[in-house]
Design an enzyme around this catalytic site. Structure first.
Site, PDB file in Angstrom:
ATOM      1  N   ASN A 189      18.427  -4.079   3.163  1.00 57.52           N
ATOM      2  CA  ASN A 189      18.451  -2.816   3.916  1.00 57.52           C
ATOM      3  C   ASN A 189      17.329  -2.762   4.944  1.00 57.52           C
ATOM      4  O   ASN A 189      16.368  -3.542   4.901  1.00 57.52           O
ATOM      5  CB  ASN A 189      18.387  -1.614   2.962  1.00 57.52           C
ATOM      6  CG  ASN A 189      17.100  -1.583   2.154  1.00 57.52           C
ATOM      7  OD1 ASN A 189      16.009  -1.459   2.704  1.00 57.52           O
ATOM      8  ND2 ASN A 189      17.223  -1.699   0.833  1.00 57.52           N
ATOM      9  N   GLU A 210      19.233  -9.618   8.261  1.00 58.96           N
ATOM     10  CA  GLU A 210      20.645  -9.232   8.126  1.00 58.96           C
ATOM     11  C   GLU A 210      20.677  -7.928   7.351  1.00 58.96           C
ATOM     12  O   GLU A 210      20.580  -7.913   6.123  1.00 58.96           O
ATOM     13  CB  GLU A 210      21.424 -10.340   7.405  1.00 58.96           C
ATOM     14  CG  GLU A 210      21.500 -11.647   8.173  1.00 58.96           C
ATOM     15  CD  GLU A 210      22.317 -11.534   9.459  1.00 58.96           C
ATOM     16  OE1 GLU A 210      23.176 -10.629   9.534  1.00 58.96           O
ATOM     17  OE2 GLU A 210      22.091 -12.343  10.366  1.00 58.96           O
ATOM     18  N   CYS A 244      28.110  -4.827   3.144  1.00 57.58           N
ATOM     19  CA  CYS A 244      27.300  -4.350   4.282  1.00 57.58           C
ATOM     20  C   CYS A 244      28.136  -4.030   5.512  1.00 57.58           C
ATOM     21  O   CYS A 244      27.707  -3.270   6.367  1.00 57.58           O
ATOM     22  CB  CYS A 244      26.226  -5.383   4.632  1.00 57.58           C
ATOM     23  SG  CYS A 244      26.873  -7.002   5.114  1.00 57.58           S
TER      24      CYS A 244
END
Length: 494
Positions: A189, A210, A244
């Protein structure tokens, strides 16, 4: 010396032997890693079943199948990726050898995530191995069983000195971040991403982050709503919404909201039966902390579909929320769970404004049969990736870079992009100790005529065949003679 320090020192020492650099050794390591997923698939699946309630088929489909493909691609293409890359030259360097040489960065830290623990941890490792690096692998401690299996299996298949595995939680990760690395690759996150970046800055270590965010999904009223909602439901509820790039929320006009709800409801039943809790293809929330976080998001929204839950089993049913307001709790952070809010907007322009007022997402989805709608959404927004009329599948295309922009991350990977991301692309120019006369234009004393020749040689780019190069060399010889003649004449005049 801590366990983390020992792992980093071991990897650094192994890298300095140079054994990770030969292409043959890189390919051997990649083939050994590939063998792990063939021989120990059951161990991998059993651990993920305990962590996320993924079925064995689901584990292969969403975790290991893509890794096998990435490894095969790297093995097949590595010689090309690692080869010198010729570049365009100007007239001044026409007789020189000018190219880009990819070289290993050194020791890479890979910090994995828990939602797809093998896919998002091993995929960067494939790139690190292919690029000739050493790598310290830190699997997520949240996936307890998978982290243990990864710690046990990786050293059995790949070089345990070049690619050590370090398990543990926050203290262990913090200790790793105190060490010096040549690159840090983090999946997770944005809040932790900022911590990673701050730690990396102390050593000017480059990072790949990422991250994630709230990926919007716009459904045009004139598209095939049945097909659109089926694909959205698959993208949203796969892995219990813990993806995600899952569509985080739907934007659509009020006139189609009820139809969207009904079609998503039908798709849920088709995929997960009338009772998703008993369906082997429907997962679970990773732990009770995340269960409570997700359930708290429901407080000020209206449930249209689902809502059933069981804290003891970390189960939340596939859920659709209707008439959601932008200020609702569910809209304040990435959901990362099986809640699908629907927000009403008046038009495509309004949807674009809504998206652009928020952080740039990792993915943006648009469902429409009109290319003008798709192109407008593409041209007037920014996101890590854009996908029209489907969800998630761009992740599976190795020839596309996967990564975020702004708050959703930096850097990219997959296929050759992983190799380049974890390589230093070294600029190389090899010149002969000949034709010194052509350099006269750059040596003092500087004159207007020399500047004129310099402009000609430097600003002209060339991409010629063998005959063209020979002709240009002849021209250069003449030019050198002229420059020399000018220099001689200038000296005589003085």
């Amino acid at each position: 010396m801590s366990r983390e320090q020992q792992a980093v020192a071991l990897a650094r020492k192994a890298f300095e032997t140079g054994r990770s650099k030969p292409l043959e050794y890189r390919i051997y390591q990649l083939k050994s890693l590939q063998r792990l997923f063939i021989e120990r698939q059951q161990d991998v699946s059993d651990a993920i079943k305990k962590d996320l309630n993924k079925s064995e088929v689901g584990t292969q489909l969403y975790e290991t199948l893509g890794l096998e493909g990435e490894i095969s691609l790297a093995i097949r293409k590595l010689k090309d990726w690692a080869a010198p890359r010729p570049v365009e030259k100007n007239l001044l360097t026409i007789s020189d050898t000018v190219y880009i040489q990819p070289e290993p960065l050194g020791v890479v830290l890979i910090i994995g995530a828990w939602n797809y623990p093998w896919a998002v941890t091993i995929q960067p490792l494939i790139g690190a191995i292919a690029a000739g690096n050493a790598a310290v692998v830190k699997p997520s401690e949240v996936c307890v069983h998978t982290a243990k299996v990864m710690e046990e299996l990786l050293p059995l298949y790949i070089d345990k000195e070049l690619y050590p595995v370090v398990t543990g939680g926050v203290p262990e990760t913090q200790e790793l971040l105190r060490q010096r690395f040549d690159h840090i690759f983090y999946t997770g996150n944005s809040m932790v991403g900022k911590v990673i970046m701050e730690a990396a800055a102390k050593n000017l270590t480059p990072v790949t982050l990422e991250l994630g965010g709230k990926s919007p999904c716009y459904i045009d009223k004139d598209c095939d709503i049945t097909v659109a909602c089926r694909r959205v439901a698959w993208g949203k509820y796969t892995n219990c919404g813990q993806t995600c790039i899952a569509p985080d929320y739907i934007l659509c006009e009020p006139s189609i909201q009820n139809r969207v709800i009904e079609e998503v409801k039908k798709a849920i039943k088709e995929f997960y039966t009338d009772d998703p809790k008993t369906c082997p293809d429907y997962g679970r929330i990773i732990n009770q902390r995340h269960f409570k976080r997700i359930m708290a998001m429901l407080e000020d929204s209206t449930i249209a579909v689902g809502g059933e839950n069981d804290e003891s089993d970390c189960y939340i049913a596939p859920t659709v929320l209707q008439d959601v307001k932008p200020e609702a709790k569910v809209m304040q952070e990435e959901i990362f769970g099986p809640l699908l809010p629907i927000l009403s907007i008046g038009s495509l322009d309004e949807a674009i404004k809504f998206v652009n007022k928020r952080e740039k997402p990792l993915a943006l989805y648009v469902f429409s049969q009109d290319n003008k709608v798709i192109n407008k959404m593409r041209d007037e927004t920014s996101s890590g990736g854009l996908l029209a009329n489907d969800c998630l599948v761009h992740y599976s295309v190795s020839s596309l870079p996967f990564g975020g922009v702004g708050n959703s991350g930096m850097g990219c990977y997959h296929g050759k992009f992983s190799f380049d991301q974890l390589s230093h692309l070294r600029a190389c120019l090899i010149k002969q100790l000949k034709m010194e006369g052509v350099n006269s234009m750059r040596y003092p004393p500087h004159t207007a005529k020399k500047l004129g020749w310099a402009r000609f040689f430097i600003l002209k780019t060339v991409d010629l065949g063998w005959l063209g190069r020979m002709a240009l060399l002849a021209i250069m010889v003449v030019a050198v003679a002229v420059v020399l003649q000018v220099n001689v004449f200038t000296c005589i005049s003085l």
